[in-house]
Write a protein that holds these residues in place. Structure first.
Motif, PDB file in Angstrom:
ATOM      1  N   UNK A   1      -8.256   8.930   9.116  1.00  0.00           N
ATOM      2  CA  UNK A   1      -8.950   8.057   8.186  1.00  0.00           C
ATOM      3  C   UNK A   1      -7.923   7.294   7.361  1.00  0.00           C
ATOM      4  N   UNK A   2      -8.114   6.035   7.257  1.00  0.00           N
ATOM      5  CA  UNK A   2      -7.182   5.204   6.513  1.00  0.00           C
ATOM      6  C   UNK A   2      -7.165   5.484   5.025  1.00  0.00           C
ATOM      7  N   UNK A   3      -8.293   5.973   4.475  1.00  0.00           N
ATOM      8  CA  UNK A   3      -8.355   6.178   3.026  1.00  0.00           C
ATOM      9  C   UNK A   3      -8.009   7.615   2.621  1.00  0.00           C
ATOM     10  N   UNK A   4      -7.596   8.495   3.588  1.00  0.00           N
ATOM     11  CA  UNK A   4      -7.211   9.857   3.228  1.00  0.00           C
ATOM     12  C   UNK A   4      -5.737   9.867   2.815  1.00  0.00           C
ATOM     13  N   UNK A   5      -5.368  10.922   2.085  1.00  0.00           N
ATOM     14  CA  UNK A   5      -3.982  11.052   1.669  1.00  0.00           C
ATOM     15  C   UNK A   5      -3.089  11.210   2.893  1.00  0.00           C
ATOM     16  N   UNK A   6      -1.883  10.697   2.820  1.00  0.00           N
ATOM     17  CA  UNK A   6      -0.988  10.695   3.977  1.00  0.00           C
ATOM     18  C   UNK A   6      -0.720  12.105   4.502  1.00  0.00           C
ATOM     19  N   UNK A   7      -0.571  13.088   3.585  1.00  0.00           N
ATOM     20  CA  UNK A   7      -0.288  14.452   4.035  1.00  0.00           C
ATOM     21  C   UNK A   7      -1.501  15.104   4.725  1.00  0.00           C
ATOM     22  N   UNK A   8      -2.709  14.601   4.468  1.00  0.00           N
ATOM     23  CA  UNK A   8      -3.914  15.146   5.098  1.00  0.00           C
ATOM     24  C   UNK A   8      -4.269  14.450   6.413  1.00  0.00           C
ATOM     25  N   UNK A   9      -3.648  13.319   6.711  1.00  0.00           N
ATOM     26  CA  UNK A   9      -4.004  12.570   7.907  1.00  0.00           C
ATOM     27  C   UNK A   9      -3.606  13.289   9.192  1.00  0.00           C
ATOM     28  N   UNK A  10      -2.581  14.130   9.158  1.00  0.00           N
ATOM     29  CA  UNK A  10      -2.125  14.828  10.355  1.00  0.00           C
ATOM     30  C   UNK A  10      -2.856  16.148  10.574  1.00  0.00           C
ATOM     31  N   UNK A  11      -3.641  16.612   9.600  1.00  0.00           N
ATOM     32  CA  UNK A  11      -4.331  17.889   9.714  1.00  0.00           C
ATOM     33  C   UNK A  11      -5.488  17.788  10.694  1.00  0.00           C
ATOM     34  N   UNK A  12      -5.677  18.858  11.455  1.00  0.00           N
ATOM     35  CA  UNK A  12      -6.790  18.930  12.391  1.00  0.00           C
ATOM     36  C   UNK A  12      -8.006  19.446  11.631  1.00  0.00           C
TER      37      UNK A  12
END
Length: 66
Positions: A2-13
């Motif tokens: 998601x583009x609007x999620x925090x960068x550190x959360x974007x890689x989480x499954x």
């Protein structure tokens, strides 16, 4: 991603962890149901006429919001 999620959360499954049972929707008992409908199935396929094999049964709870 998601583009609007925090960068550190974007890689989480996302989703449940492997092996997690989950809760699911609970079924009603026959006594608590407003009505119980038993559906009889044909012995042959209505389109091809081939004999159908019994592959088990499943109970379903259907909620009707009127």
């Amino acid at each position: 991603m998601k583009g609007n999620s925090l960068e550190e959360n974007q890689a989480k499954k996302g989703g449940a962890k492997p092996g997690h049972k989950g809760h699911g929707r609970k079924s009603l008992s026959a006594e608590d149901a407003g009505r119980v409908v038993r559906v009889e199935l044909p012995r042959t396929c209505p389109d091809r006429g081939t004999v159908l094999r019994h592959r088990g049964t499943a109970k379903r709870t259907v909620l009707d919001g009127e």
